[in-house]
Every structure is written in structure tokens, then in C-alpha cells.
Design an enzyme around this catalytic site. Structure first.
Site, PDB file in Angstrom:
ATOM      1  N   SER A  74       0.845  -1.194   0.000  1.00 42.57           N
ATOM      2  CA  SER A  74       0.000   0.000   0.000  1.00 42.57           C
ATOM      3  C   SER A  74       0.878   1.239   0.000  1.00 42.57           C
ATOM      4  CB  SER A  74      -0.900   0.013   1.229  1.00 42.57           C
ATOM      5  OG  SER A  74      -1.449   1.304   1.395  1.00 42.57           O
ATOM      6  N   HIS A 114      -1.100  -1.440  -4.390  1.00 43.58           N
ATOM      7  CA  HIS A 114      -2.374  -1.123  -3.736  1.00 43.58           C
ATOM      8  C   HIS A 114      -2.460   0.392  -3.524  1.00 43.58           C
ATOM      9  CE1 HIS A 114      -5.849  -2.195  -1.139  1.00 43.58           C
ATOM     10  NE2 HIS A 114      -5.448  -1.184  -0.363  1.00 43.58           N
ATOM     11  N   ASP A 170      -4.770   3.430  -2.142  1.00 40.84           N
ATOM     12  CA  ASP A 170      -5.910   3.754  -1.276  1.00 40.84           C
ATOM     13  C   ASP A 170      -6.476   5.117  -1.646  1.00 40.84           C
ATOM     14  OD1 ASP A 170      -6.072   1.505   0.639  1.00 40.84           O
ATOM     15  OD2 ASP A 170      -4.001   2.092   1.075  1.00 40.84           O
ATOM     16  N   MET A 204      -9.282   7.812  -0.713  1.00 43.80           N
ATOM     17  CA  MET A 204     -10.188   8.202   0.382  1.00 43.80           C
ATOM     18  C   MET A 204     -10.747   9.576   0.081  1.00 43.80           C
ATOM     19  SD  MET A 204      -7.967   7.059   3.688  1.00 43.80           S
ATOM     20  CE  MET A 204      -6.977   5.554   3.706  1.00 43.80           C
ATOM     21  N   HIS A 249      -8.243   0.738  -4.223  1.00 43.39           N
ATOM     22  CA  HIS A 249      -9.154   0.496  -3.089  1.00 43.39           C
ATOM     23  C   HIS A 249      -9.905   1.798  -2.841  1.00 43.39           C
ATOM     24  CE1 HIS A 249      -9.524  -0.450   1.521  1.00 43.39           C
ATOM     25  NE2 HIS A 249     -10.685  -0.448   0.909  1.00 43.39           N
ATOM     26  N   MET A 305     -12.257   3.974  -0.991  1.00 39.66           N
ATOM     27  CA  MET A 305     -12.986   4.236   0.265  1.00 39.66           C
ATOM     28  C   MET A 305     -13.730   5.545   0.072  1.00 39.66           C
ATOM     29  SD  MET A 305      -9.907   2.949   2.738  1.00 39.66           S
ATOM     30  CE  MET A 305      -8.739   3.051   1.376  1.00 39.66           C
ATOM     31  N   MET A 331     -11.586  -6.136   5.277  1.00 39.27           N
ATOM     32  CA  MET A 331     -10.774  -5.169   6.029  1.00 39.27           C
ATOM     33  C   MET A 331     -10.441  -5.753   7.398  1.00 39.27           C
ATOM     34  SD  MET A 331     -10.114  -2.581   4.113  1.00 39.27           S
ATOM     35  CE  MET A 331      -9.271  -1.657   5.411  1.00 39.27           C
ATOM     36  N   ASP A 376      -6.532  -6.504   4.386  1.00 36.79           N
ATOM     37  CA  ASP A 376      -5.921  -5.174   4.351  1.00 36.79           C
ATOM     38  C   ASP A 376      -6.021  -4.541   5.725  1.00 36.79           C
ATOM     39  OD1 ASP A 376      -5.095  -2.596   3.766  1.00 36.79           O
ATOM     40  OD2 ASP A 376      -6.749  -2.154   2.391  1.00 36.79           O
TER      41      ASP A 376
END
Ligand code: DX5
Ligand code: ZN
Length: 221
Positions: free
Chosen positions: A8, A31, A33, A35, A64, A66, A135, A173
């Protein structure tokens, strides 16, 4: 397929992302993330950054998301170059429909569940997804402690996938390190996200190799 490692970049140096991506090139996925400060109480990066990361990364991008409104945004991350797009079940009214949209774009379709979210109807539709992300911390921040109470969901997914023959990967994760690899792989995980364990120790290449060696020693599903 053996165990796959997905570093990540949340724990990488945001002023040197290309350098830190290359430093992790012995992994299987990058990976990323995303957000939005709304679905989770933190913000990271968005479409234009992910698009450039996908261009310079030697590894395929595992996005990913979010974020709220994944029906609108997930296809745009597929267009931006993510080879796998994970949206959150809690943010989506019709996860099967969104997975079908992503697959129609030749992108791997994946759904994520927060620690308190039950598997629910997902377990009946595993063939609709290329991956399920369980998660193992509350999403939003790197460096949190692994939550072992999420392992029954991983075990139930593994059992259902083995029983039905669904070709679905199980990703974990949050808090994955040499201290927790054995537990998640034994439960049935096959894609391991690691942020602080890869970028926190100063040698991403060596950390990835160590995680992989440890995981392969446990792998039997
Ligand atoms: C948390 C992110 C994770 C995070 C993991 O919301 O989804 O990918 O980077 O970080 P570690 O491995 O440090 O728990
Ligand atoms: Zn993540």
C-alpha cells in the site's frame, strides 16, 4: 496461484511515489488507497494521481476506493488504468450490478467489507466478483493494529469459494505484517495488503520477500 503481495503506497513517501513504487517491484500488485474524507475521515489522492501511478508502475494497480457513490466513480478508476477496482459494500446499493459494469470494462471487480459488516448476500454471489476484500482494520489510516475478530469472515469465504468453485481471491488489508501473515493465510487469504510493514522498515524489497516467504510456508488452501 500462490500468495500475492500488494504493498500500500499510503505508507510510501508521497513526494517520491515513483521511486517507492519501483522499490516494491518484486510484489504482485500496487495497492492504491483512495479516500474521499466522507466515506472515511481522511483524504489521500484521486483520479489524476492514480492515472499517472498506473502509467509508471511496473505492477498492476489495485485501487481500493474508500469513497461514497462508487457507482459513479469506480468505472472512472477502471478507465484511468486500475487493473482491479475495489468498492465498498457499505457505499453501494447494487454491488452485483457495479461488478458487472467493471467486468464489462475488462477490469477485475472487487468488493470490500469493513470489519463490522457481515458477508450477507455476497456469499451467494461469489462468482460475480474477482476478489473480496476483508478489512482487518477500520478503513481510513495506515499503521493500525490487526483485528483478529475478522478472521471468521475470511474462513467462511474460503469455505464457500472452495465449495462452489468460485474463482474469487480473498484480500486482507490492515495490520498485515510478519506477525500476522500466518494467521490470515491459514484463514484463507491469498492477497495480502501491507503498508507500514513494507514501507516502514526501510527496505521494501526485503520486506516483501520476507512476507512472501512466510506466507508460502503456511499456504495450503
Ligand atoms: C487503510 C488502508 C490500508 C492501509 C494499510 O484504510 O486501506 O491499505 O494502507 O496500512 P497498514 O498495512 O499499515 O495497516
Ligand atoms: Zn487499502
Amino acid at each position: 496461484m500462490g500468495i500475492q503481495i500488494a504493498p500500500s503506497i499510503l505508507s510510501a513517501d508521497f513526494a517520491n511515489l515513483e521511486r517507492d513504487i519501483i522499490a516494491a517491484s518484486n510484489a504482485d500488485w500496487l495497492h492504491v488507497d483512495v479516500m474521499d474524507g466522507h466515506f472515511v475521515p481522511n483524504m489521500t489522492l484521486g483520479l489524476p494521481v492514480l492515472e499517472r501511478l498506473a502509467q509508471v508502475s511496473p505492477l498492476p494497480v489495485d485501487a481500493h476506493l474508500m469513497i461514497t457513490n462508487p457507482e459513479l466513480w469506480a468505472p472512472r478508476y477502471a478507465e484511468a488504468g486500475a487493473a482491479s477496482v475495489t468498492f465498498h459494500l457499505e457505499a453501494c446499493d447494487d454491488p452485483v450490478a457495479l461488478a458487472r459494469t467493471l467486468r464489462s470494462m475488462h477490469t477485475r471487480a472487487s468488493v470490500a467489507l469493513k470489519p463490522a459488516t457481515p458477508l450477507g448476500a455476497i456469499i451467494e454471489h461469489l462468482h460475480e466478483f474477482d476478489m473480496v476484500l476483508i478489512m482487518t482494520v477500520e478503513p481510513g489510516f495506515g499503521g493500525q493494529a490487526f483485528m483478529p475478530e475478522t478472521m471468521p469472515k475470511v474462513r467462511a469465504l474460503r469455505e464457500a469459494a472452495n465449495r462452489t468453485g468460485a474463482q474469487v481471491w480473498i484480500e486482507v488489508d490492515g495490520g498485515i505484517s510478519e506477525a500476522t501473515v500466518a494467521e490470515v493465510v491459514d484463514a484463507g487469504a491469498d492477497v495480502l495488503v501491507a503498508g507500514s510493514a513494507v514501507y516502514g522498515a526501510g527496505n521494501p524489497h526485503a520486506s516483501i520477500a520476507a512476507l512472501r516467504a512466510q506466507a508460502e510456508g503456511v499456504h495450503h488452501h
